[in-house]
Every structure is written in C-alpha cells, then in structure tokens.
Design a protein around this motif. Structure first.
Motif, PDB file in Angstrom:
ATOM      1  N   ASP A  59       0.835  -1.191   0.000  1.00 58.91           N
ATOM      2  CA  ASP A  59       0.000   0.000   0.000  1.00 58.91           C
ATOM      3  C   ASP A  59       0.879   1.254   0.000  1.00 58.91           C
ATOM      4  O   ASP A  59       1.237   1.770   1.045  1.00 58.91           O
ATOM      5  CB  ASP A  59      -0.925  -0.013   1.232  1.00 58.91           C
ATOM      6  CG  ASP A  59      -1.823   1.221   1.266  1.00 58.91           C
ATOM      7  OD1 ASP A  59      -1.895   1.945   0.243  1.00 58.91           O
ATOM      8  OD2 ASP A  59      -2.433   1.464   2.322  1.00 58.91           O
ATOM      9  N   THR A  99       0.135   4.215  -0.672  1.00 61.05           N
ATOM     10  CA  THR A  99      -0.507   5.441  -0.192  1.00 61.05           C
ATOM     11  C   THR A  99      -0.263   5.680   1.302  1.00 61.05           C
ATOM     12  O   THR A  99      -0.500   6.784   1.793  1.00 61.05           O
ATOM     13  CB  THR A  99      -2.029   5.426  -0.442  1.00 61.05           C
ATOM     14  OG1 THR A  99      -2.588   4.290   0.236  1.00 61.05           O
ATOM     15  CG2 THR A  99      -2.340   5.334  -1.919  1.00 61.05           C
ATOM     16  N   GLU A 100       0.207   4.658   2.004  1.00 58.92           N
ATOM     17  CA  GLU A 100       0.528   4.848   3.423  1.00 58.92           C
ATOM     18  C   GLU A 100       1.524   6.000   3.616  1.00 58.92           C
ATOM     19  O   GLU A 100       1.537   6.654   4.656  1.00 58.92           O
ATOM     20  CB  GLU A 100       1.135   3.542   3.953  1.00 58.92           C
ATOM     21  CG  GLU A 100       0.815   3.247   5.399  1.00 58.92           C
ATOM     22  CD  GLU A 100       1.511   1.970   5.873  1.00 58.92           C
ATOM     23  OE1 GLU A 100       2.003   1.979   7.001  1.00 58.92           O
ATOM     24  OE2 GLU A 100       1.584   0.995   5.095  1.00 58.92           O
ATOM     25  N   GLN A 117       1.566   8.841   2.284  1.00 58.51           N
ATOM     26  CA  GLN A 117       1.017  10.203   2.272  1.00 58.51           C
ATOM     27  C   GLN A 117       0.755  10.724   3.685  1.00 58.51           C
ATOM     28  O   GLN A 117       0.524  11.908   3.876  1.00 58.51           O
ATOM     29  CB  GLN A 117      -0.227  10.300   1.389  1.00 58.51           C
ATOM     30  CG  GLN A 117      -1.391   9.467   1.848  1.00 58.51           C
ATOM     31  CD  GLN A 117      -2.520   9.431   0.807  1.00 58.51           C
ATOM     32  OE1 GLN A 117      -2.400  10.015  -0.271  1.00 58.51           O
ATOM     33  NE2 GLN A 117      -3.605   8.748   1.129  1.00 58.51           N
ATOM     34  N   SER A 172       3.753  13.946  -1.669  1.00 59.51           N
ATOM     35  CA  SER A 172       2.554  14.093  -2.503  1.00 59.51           C
ATOM     36  C   SER A 172       2.653  13.355  -3.833  1.00 59.51           C
ATOM     37  O   SER A 172       1.693  13.262  -4.568  1.00 59.51           O
ATOM     38  CB  SER A 172       2.265  15.569  -2.734  1.00 59.51           C
ATOM     39  OG  SER A 172       3.415  16.173  -3.254  1.00 59.51           O
ATOM     40  N   SER A 181       5.503   3.956  -7.955  1.00 64.06           N
ATOM     41  CA  SER A 181       5.382   2.596  -7.443  1.00 64.06           C
ATOM     42  C   SER A 181       5.833   1.595  -8.506  1.00 64.06           C
ATOM     43  O   SER A 181       5.315   1.593  -9.620  1.00 64.06           O
ATOM     44  CB  SER A 181       3.923   2.353  -7.052  1.00 64.06           C
ATOM     45  OG  SER A 181       3.747   1.010  -6.698  1.00 64.06           O
ATOM     46  N   SER A 194      -2.453  14.408   0.513  1.00 62.34           N
ATOM     47  CA  SER A 194      -2.950  13.379  -0.401  1.00 62.34           C
ATOM     48  C   SER A 194      -1.957  13.251  -1.553  1.00 62.34           C
ATOM     49  O   SER A 194      -1.476  14.247  -2.097  1.00 62.34           O
ATOM     50  CB  SER A 194      -4.376  13.718  -0.841  1.00 62.34           C
ATOM     51  OG  SER A 194      -4.363  14.255  -2.118  1.00 62.34           O
ATOM     52  N   SER A 251      -0.458  11.426  -5.217  1.00 64.86           N
ATOM     53  CA  SER A 251      -0.758  10.697  -6.449  1.00 64.86           C
ATOM     54  C   SER A 251       0.227   9.532  -6.549  1.00 64.86           C
ATOM     55  O   SER A 251       1.393   9.660  -6.168  1.00 64.86           O
ATOM     56  CB  SER A 251      -0.585  11.623  -7.659  1.00 64.86           C
ATOM     57  OG  SER A 251       0.770  12.002  -7.760  1.00 64.86           O
ATOM     58  N   VAL A 252      -0.277   8.387  -7.015  1.00 59.64           N
ATOM     59  CA  VAL A 252       0.600   7.223  -7.166  1.00 59.64           C
ATOM     60  C   VAL A 252       0.737   6.906  -8.652  1.00 59.64           C
ATOM     61  O   VAL A 252      -0.249   6.717  -9.354  1.00 59.64           O
ATOM     62  CB  VAL A 252       0.040   5.992  -6.417  1.00 59.64           C
ATOM     63  CG1 VAL A 252       0.953   4.784  -6.615  1.00 59.64           C
ATOM     64  CG2 VAL A 252      -0.134   6.296  -4.933  1.00 59.64           C
TER      65      VAL A 252
END
Lengths: 248, 317
Positions: free
Chosen positions: B45, B47-48, B50, B55, B59, B165, B167-168
């Motif tokens: 994950d 997004t952890e 963030q 920002s 990945s 937040s 962006s990935v």
C-alpha cells in the motif's frame, strides 16, 4: 586462487579522538594504530581459504609509509605479500579506485574487506570498488565457501540471514561471524620474523577523482552527568523515564 | 530538481525507517523549494506514505526485484532518478540500502554520504553532518558532485506525521539481471528485530549465568523491547551472536537502552552510544557505563530488575 584482502590502518579503539588544524584534520599525535577490527575477521577467513585451497594471499592498504607496520602485522599473521598504494587518501572513492586498480592489475579472484572502518565509518569502499570493476558484491558477509569459480555467501539481512551464490571474481565485505572470535589470528614470533622478509611493494597512485570533502570535525556535546537513583527506589527511575525522559 | 526518496519495504510492508526517510526527504525538499517524490518497490500500500507529507509516489512492481541484488537496485534507482530529473536521493541505512548505495553512486556518478544525522547545514556547497570515529565525533562533509546520495542513520532524524494526499504513478521498470543469486532467506519471526526496536534490554556478564536471562526477557516483554547482550556473553555462548551489540557486533540507536550488568567497555559503548536514553544498572559504581548513561542505579540486577518489572507493569495498568 588469488585473494586480495584490504587492510585498514585505524586508531586503536581506546584512542582519545582529537582534531587539529582548526578542527579540519584528525590529530594523530600519540595514536596507536591497529588493523581495522572488521578486517581481522576477513583476514582470518582468507587465511583459512589459503590453507585449505592453497590460495595466494595479498594484502593492500592505501596510505603513506606510516601504515607499513600495520601491513607488516598482516604479513606476520600469514599473508604472502603486501602492496601499499602511496597516497594519503581524502575520501572513500579515492581508496576504492586505487584498490580496484590493484585488484584488476593483479588478476585477483576474491577481494575481501571489512564492512566498514572504525575511523571514518563510511562502509563504502568494498561496494564502490566492486562497481568500479563491475564485479558482484555482497555486503555484511558472515559465511563464505569457495568451490572452483563459484562462491556461496551468507550475508546478514534485517532480522535474519540470506544465502547467495555468485561467480568469481567477487568482492565481499566481511564482519564478525565470517570466522568466530576464537579463530582470529594473532601473529606469533616466527610469523613476525618471517614478515620482515616478505615482499611489500609500493605503487604510486593513479586515481584523481573524489566525491566528498571533510571540512570540519567536532566532538558531540558532552552528555549531562548520569542521574543516579537509589536501588531502594526503583519507582523513581520508572517515574523519571516516564515523565522526564518520556521514554516509557 | 525534485528530491527522490527511496522508501524501502519488507515483504510489502513499510517500517518506521521507511517513514523516517520520507520525513527527512520531505523536509529537505521544502528547504530547497522543490517537490519530494517517493519511490516504492513491491509495496502493498504505497498510499501509506502520504501520512508523512509526500505528494507524489512512484510505485514499481516487479517479480525480479523480490530478490535483492546490489547491481539491479542501483540500476533501478539510477534510471528513476534520471527519469525524474532529480539530483538528490534520500535513503535510510538498512542492510539492503547499505549494500547498494555504493553501486548507485558509481552508476549515477554521485557523491555518497552515509551515516548522515541531520539536515544539510548548507546547500551551496551541499554540506551534511555525519558520524565518524564510532560516533565519538561528527564531521561536516561537502558532497562535491552534482548528483548526491544521502544515507540517513537510523533513528537520527525521527518520523514526522504530516497527512497530505498523494498521487501514485505505476512505473514499469526494466531490471538489469542480478549478478548474485539468492538461494535461501531465513528471517526470524515473532521476535522484535534488534535493529528496528525502539527499546532494547541488554545484559552482560553481571548476570552470572545464561539461565538468569529469564528476568531480562520478562523485562523486555513488558517494555515491548528487543533483547541484546555484551560481547563476552556472546563469546561464551550464553546468548546468540545475533544479540551482540558493540563495535564488532550490531550498532543500534533505540529510543531507550538498558545496560544491565554491563561494565561498558569502550567497544560496547561504540555500538550503543547513538541510543537516545541509556539506563545503566551495575553493582560497581565506578563502571564506565555510568559515563555513557543518562540514568543509573548502583545495585544488584537480581534485586533491581524484578522491582523494575513490577513498577513498569504498574505504570502500564
């Protein structure tokens, strides 16, 4: 098989560290120098390989003439010959470039170094020289076995161990575990006598590139005096750790 | 001119050290008026991250990167740094990072500084402070090349939560073939890993016999700490070599370190002096460990440790 062992010439662990020239240089006055402790493990392992597989063992150091007693000590432990690259190195890249050249010129199959020196603690030289020579590299090695042109290597990883295989020529950075503490070698009188006659060649440096410049050294601020608590009042310690240190 | 942060994961999971790398990189980016970009490899994950102020996250998912080789990781990071046009890469000292950082510095023609303990004190010339002489001194070093790799010492900067937040961006990397082959990985499970532990309970010859470690393990358990030992104890075989902390053993930097029945030889202190708080318990009031400690009790471990366990249990209730 030809083995090259890198020997660091470092202040003895118990040395008082001081700086000079406006805190821009290490002050070597009165300092006792020793073989870098991590290198003692790689040298002992190299001796085992030499005895088992009749390998030729050469030790190398990048330094001025003052490092020769340290190289002689490695010869007394049992290395066949020594090379000193005649340069007072300014950073790890310089050291790695010089040793990489010695390794290529001498056609070595295995290059071993300690995982870091206890003076500048960079931990970079073995990995740098492997990449310069485009050789495989394993760091933090605690086990090594050579069979022909193949090596089986055990390295320490976060929370465990990993076994790897690689082809020679190979560079490894060793540490305690590569041999046990009891297997470390101490030079005996015969070794010391023989070391005087073993070849120690001096080669002139060729590397010019650096990547780091040390500009200033400082001693960390002295710790505040240890706060003593009575053995009859363990509660106070718990209270201090909880409320004062915020560590519990 | 962004800052690239490598946030390492282990079997897909981040550790505190991953967040520490991100915290350092995010602060450095803000100091340099630029963006921080995190790179993750095979993370469950992404997004952890963030939660720690980054920002943008790149990945990479790639089976051949599940096994570690210095040359393939160095090549991957070089390619991503070049693609992003970054000149500064931030990583945190772990087994794998320490292994491939030198290869990356050669491949990317970068200055490499390890053991970094603070934000740069100057950006021009780019100067950082790092540990030298087993932390008996610090040095300012200038990274003279345009490309720079910083390897931050564990637990030297800290983790800073800062929810944003992010962006990935999935990036499909082509990976150069590994020049070593992984045959077997053995990781001890269940126990707290000494290198990651926030608290460490360590004991020495003062404990007199290996069976007396029961109370040390109990203290570690109530503290949620890892156990460690001095060199003589691992040499005699009372405890495993994996627990040896000191110059030739593990160098650790926990928030809290207990030295129980350890006299504090200079070789021992060299491996633990980066701990934030050091507590010494020793019968000898002249033991050198008290010079390195923040808090001390002169007393018998067999008397003090059980009391300590009881009082800490009380505190937790």
């Amino acid at each position: 098989m030809k083995i090259l062992v890198c020997i660091g010439h470092v202040p003895d662990t118990t040395s008082k560290i001081k700086f000079t020239n406006n805190d821009t240089e290490f002050d070597a006055t009165g300092i006792q120098y020793v073989i870098n402790p991590h290198d003692e493990f790689t040298l002992a392992k190299a001796m085992q390989l030499k005895e088992k597989q009749s390998a030729k063992l050469v030790v190398v150091n990048v330094g001025l003439v003052s490092t020769e007693p340290t190289l002689r000590k490695a010869l007394a432990i049992g290395a066949d010959s020594a090379i000193r690259v005649n340069l007072d190195p300014k950073d790890s890249l310089t050291v790695a470039s010089e040793i990489a050249k010695v390794a290529l010129d001498g056609g070595f199959d295995l290059i071993m170094a300690g995982k870091e020196s206890i003076d500048y603690n960079g931990g970079m030289v073995p990995g740098l020289l492997a990449s310069i020579n485009n050789m495989p590299f394993v760091n933090a090695v605690v086990g090594l076995d050579i069979d022909g042109a193949k090596a089986t290597v055990i390295r320490e990883i976060d929370g465990g161990k990993e076994t790897l295989s690689a082809n020679l020529p190979l560079v490894i950075a060793g540490q305690k575990g590569l041999v046990t503490e009891e297997e470390l070698r101490i030079p005996n009188m015969r070794g010391i006598m023989m070391a005087r006659k073993k070849p120690l060649s001096v080669v002139e440096p060729s590397a010019t590139e650096t990547m780091l410049e040390f500009t200033k050294f400082e001693k960390p601020e002295a710790k505040a005096e240890c706060k003593m608590v009575s053995a009859d009042n363990v509660e106070e310690l718990v209270d201090l750790l909880h409320n004062e240190a915020k560590a519990l | 001119m962004s800052i690239l942060i490598y946030a390492e994961s282990w079997n897909g999971k981040f550790k505190k050290s991953s967040f520490e790398a991100v915290s350092y990189g995010v602060d450095l980016a803000s100091k340099m008026n630029t963006e921080a970009v995190a790179l993750v490899v095979n993370a469950d994950d992404a997004t952890e991250l963030q939660n720690y102020g980054v920002s943008k996250i790149i990945s990479v998912s790639n089976q051949s990167l599940k096994e570690f080789a210095s040359n393939s990781y160095a090549d991957l990071l070089k390619n991503i740094a070049d693609k992003e046009g970054t000149h500064t890469l931030v990583m945190l000292s772990t087994s794998n990072v320490n292994s491939f950082a030198p290869a990356l510095s050669i491949a990317w023609n970068a200055s490499l500084a390890t053991g970094v303990i603070a934000e740069p004190s100057a950006l021009n010339p780019f100067t950082v402070n790092r540990k030298v002489f087993s932390n008996k001194a610090h040095a300012d070093v200038v990274l003279s090349k345009e490309n720079k790799v910083l390897v931050i010492a564990q637990n030297s900067y800290g983790v800073k939560e800062n929810v944003v937040s992010a962006s990935v961006e999935e990036y499909s990397a082509s990976v150069v073939e590994a020049n070593v082959k992984s045959e077997k990985v053995e990781v001890s499970t269940g126990k707290i890993n000494l290198m990651d532990a926030e608290k460490v309970v360590s004991a020495g010859r003062g404990l007199k016999a290996p069976e007396n470690w029961t109370m040390i393990e109990e203290l570690a358990e109530v503290l949620n700490a890892a156990t460690a030992c001095s060199k003589p104890v691992s040499d005699i075989g009372w405890r495993s070599h994996n627990e040896h902390v000191g110059q030739t053993g593990k160098n650790i930097a926990p928030d809290l370190y207990f030295a129980i029945g350890i006299s504090g030889a200079i070789q021992h202190v060299a491996g633990i002096n980066s701990s934030k708080i050091i507590v010494a318990i020793n019968t000898d009031d002249e033991a050198p460990i008290f010079k390195a400690a923040d808090y001390g009790i002169v007393g018998d471990a067999f008397d003090v440790v059980p009391k300590l366990i009881a009082k800490i249990k009380e505190l937790k209730e």
